[in-house]
Scaffold this motif. Structure first.
Motif, PDB file in Angstrom:
ATOM      1  N   GLU A   1      66.260   7.112  -6.155  1.00  0.00           N
ATOM      2  CA  GLU A   1      66.223   8.162  -5.130  1.00  0.00           C
ATOM      3  C   GLU A   1      66.638   9.510  -5.712  1.00  0.00           C
ATOM      4  O   GLU A   1      65.978  10.530  -5.476  1.00  0.00           O
TER       5      GLU A   1
ATOM      6  N   MET B   1      60.273  11.626   1.140  1.00  0.00           N
ATOM      7  CA  MET B   1      60.410  10.187   1.289  1.00  0.00           C
ATOM      8  C   MET B   1      59.864   9.824   2.669  1.00  0.00           C
ATOM      9  O   MET B   1      60.237  10.419   3.666  1.00  0.00           O
TER      10      MET B   1
ATOM     11  N   PRO C   1      58.851   6.099   4.652  1.00  0.00           N
ATOM     12  CA  PRO C   1      58.752   4.645   4.517  1.00  0.00           C
ATOM     13  C   PRO C   1      57.304   4.154   4.516  1.00  0.00           C
ATOM     14  O   PRO C   1      56.431   4.722   5.175  1.00  0.00           O
TER      15      PRO C   1
ATOM     16  N   ARG D   1      61.455   2.366   1.448  1.00  0.00           N
ATOM     17  CA  ARG D   1      61.372   3.783   1.078  1.00  0.00           C
ATOM     18  C   ARG D   1      60.322   4.002  -0.009  1.00  0.00           C
ATOM     19  O   ARG D   1      60.280   3.278  -0.995  1.00  0.00           O
TER      20      ARG D   1
ATOM     21  N   TRP E   1      58.701   7.331  -2.245  1.00  0.00           N
ATOM     22  CA  TRP E   1      58.780   8.749  -2.570  1.00  0.00           C
ATOM     23  C   TRP E   1      57.389   9.215  -2.959  1.00  0.00           C
ATOM     24  O   TRP E   1      56.661   8.553  -3.699  1.00  0.00           O
TER      25      TRP E   1
ATOM     26  N   TRP F   1      58.560   3.452  -5.309  1.00  0.00           N
ATOM     27  CA  TRP F   1      59.034   2.927  -4.034  1.00  0.00           C
ATOM     28  C   TRP F   1      59.862   1.667  -4.251  1.00  0.00           C
ATOM     29  O   TRP F   1      59.788   1.022  -5.284  1.00  0.00           O
TER      30      TRP F   1
END
Length: 131
Positions: free
Chosen positions: A8, A19, A21, A26, A28, A37
């Protein structure tokens, strides 16, 4: 050893990353194109991998192309794996407990560069020539 917190931190440190989902995890993205992810193994993945299924945290990352996927799997079998779900897609799973943050950063930046628009990637590389 890296963690999802490192994923992250590295991903959100790159330009124009958001970000959002996907599949309940999550992901990115740069300009809505996913590049890294969270990707825990599901039951189907574990069945396919059998005893080789890792227990630690995993992240999926885009790579340049399928030959690069094969090269990285051969060079670093302790750090990377793939699953049948990915087929011939240029995607690898990273065993976060087996990779240092410097190599993780390299993988995430390369994925971002591959998915970012050409002008944005060129501007980033002009500012960060060592990446």
């Amino acid at each position: 050893m890296a963690t999802l917190t490192d994923v992250e931190r590295i991903a959100t440190g790159l330009p124009e990353v958001t970000m959002r989902p996907a599949w309940g995890m999550r992901m990115w993205r740069v300009r809505d194109r996913g590049f890294v992810w969270e990707r825990p193994l599901n039951g189907t993945d574990r069945a396919a991998l059998g005893d080789a299924a890792p227990d630690g945290e995993l992240a999926a990352v885009r790579v340049q192309d399928e030959p690069t996927t094969r090269e990285l799997l051969a060079a670093y079998p302790d750090r990377f794996l793939t699953i049948p779900h990915f087929g011939n897609s240029p995607v690898l799973l990273i065993r976060l407990e087996a990779i240092d943050t410097e190599h993780l950063r390299e993988m995430i930046v390369d994925a971002w560069l591959d998915r970012a628009p050409k002008r944005l990637a060129a501007a980033y590389l002009a500012e960060h020539p060592d990446d």
